[in-house]
Write an enzyme that holds these catalytic residues in place. Sequence first.
Site, PDB file in Angstrom:
ATOM      1  N   LYS A  12       0.847  -1.188   0.000  1.00 22.49           N
ATOM      2  CA  LYS A  12       0.000   0.000   0.000  1.00 22.49           C
ATOM      3  C   LYS A  12       0.882   1.237   0.000  1.00 22.49           C
ATOM      4  O   LYS A  12       1.516   1.556   1.004  1.00 22.49           O
ATOM      5  CB  LYS A  12      -0.931   0.059   1.212  1.00 22.49           C
TER       6      LYS A  12
ATOM      7  N   GLU B 205      10.294   1.176  10.328  1.00 22.69           N
ATOM      8  CA  GLU B 205      11.227   2.308  10.281  1.00 22.69           C
ATOM      9  C   GLU B 205      10.396   3.552  10.501  1.00 22.69           C
ATOM     10  O   GLU B 205       9.584   3.950   9.655  1.00 22.69           O
ATOM     11  CB  GLU B 205      11.970   2.382   8.944  1.00 22.69           C
TER      12      GLU B 205
ATOM     13  N   CYS C 208      13.001  10.787   7.106  1.00 17.49           N
ATOM     14  CA  CYS C 208      13.067  10.292   8.485  1.00 17.49           C
ATOM     15  C   CYS C 208      14.418  10.578   9.124  1.00 17.49           C
ATOM     16  O   CYS C 208      14.508  10.828  10.323  1.00 17.49           O
ATOM     17  CB  CYS C 208      12.791   8.790   8.516  1.00 17.49           C
TER      18      CYS C 208
ATOM     19  N   GLU D 101       9.406  15.352  15.689  1.00 12.89           N
ATOM     20  CA  GLU D 101       9.720  15.289  14.264  1.00 12.89           C
ATOM     21  C   GLU D 101       8.672  16.102  13.519  1.00 12.89           C
ATOM     22  O   GLU D 101       7.482  15.790  13.558  1.00 12.89           O
ATOM     23  CB  GLU D 101       9.696  13.840  13.774  1.00 12.89           C
TER      24      GLU D 101
END
Length: 489
Positions: free
Chosen positions: A182, A258, A293, A392
């Site tokens: 997906k 991750e 990331c 983040e």
Amino acid sequence: MLDFEPRDVILPQGHFIGGKLAQGGPALDVSRPSDGKLLGAIPDATADIVDEAVTGAQQAWESSGWGYRPPRERGRILRRWADLLDANAGELARLEAVGSTRPIRDALAHEIPFTAECIRFFAECADKFGGDALPTRRDSLGLILAEPYGVVGAIAPWNFPLSMASWKCGPALAAGNAIVLKPSELTPFSTVRFAELAVEAGVPAGIFNVIQGRGAVAGAALVKHPLVRKISFTGSTLTGASIMSDAAHHGMKPVTLELGGKSPQLVYDDAGDLDALADRIVRGFTSNAGQACVSGSRLIVQRGIADALIEKVAAAVAALRPGLTWHEATRYAPLISERQASKVDGAVRDSLAGGAQAYCGGGFFEHDLGGHFYRPTILTGVNSDMLAVREEIFGPVLTVQEFDDEEQGLALADHPTYGLAASVHTQDLGRAMRATRRLAAGTVWVNRFGRTGDFIVPTGGFKGSGIGKDLGRQAFEANLRYKSVLIDF
């Protein structure tokens, strides 16, 4: 000339199930990040569509014998796939550029070659790793048999659509699994063409499937499906925690996650050439407009060189200008969406209200392009409780904290939540190794920032940044389950 007209790009619109395009589910509009205009639409998969894809993948896996074909045969097919990716690089790069934040020049020079080489790397793993003979009693034989799981569910992010998909599909297919992928609903199109080329290369129809739709529906149904035996996800820490919980409650299936990062760039006063260092710092937090990331969003710099380094970093980012991703001259990416733009700007404003100072940036570019282009921002006077340091935010924002001695620098570099990556800049090998051992991060770079094409080096985080590894032999082996066998003579 790499410039192209977005309207000329043919979009593979739909799911890719059983080796062909398929529809099913209400239409979901997709916008172009560069200008906010409508790009196309995808079907938003329902749980029934997900079931069709997963059930079909299981049936194809059983009927094709993909998991038990000679490993070198699987490897040859994957290498043909990589060759087709190279041969269709122009088409794939245009799909990636028009539908994501990747400028055409970067997509053609980096994304597509990286994706093809990733597939080649895992193709070579197919007959190199897995299983073992064990030293047991004289009258017995101990074996470890490596077997594919069957159907692997993969959920890829929007920031690097093709290369992140290759991280998941490459090892899963090389190990003999079927896969249902997906992609993000924000960047759905290039991965469908990616899957079509896999089937053209010889991957049996139904072994590689793509379902479109939102994570809350399609993604959740994929994770919970009883025939999905393993999950691989790249995305936010919050979503990763939800996936981990769902996987535990729906089959106790293993997960590779991750997740988010808040990576420090730890700079000592013996780091060397400040111009070269500033270039590394800039690339670390402005590549893909900070939407990575591993983005090096926290500069931890020794006080003696802080002022000079910050000045050089600010001068370098002043040259960056927004542009449409389908123009060859564009070097600076847009933010993916209005929602993401609001998140980035909100974090900056919150930190400024808390006492931080904007050394440069602190708002959007003035332009008439239509997309959301945030000015590279350097925040000084911050502390570890501020939102821009703590969370983040996935944007081109660099916070600066200064330190006097080694111990203080290492303490500032450590983050209570994240531990995905870190970089250390020093000419002192002993200092570099002390820092490398102390930093709680899954990847530590010394005198550089960012990954290379060395796919043998795994990536993955500590703490809230994830579980397991992508890339390297570790990623391949994570797509196998191991059975112990003991035979008495």
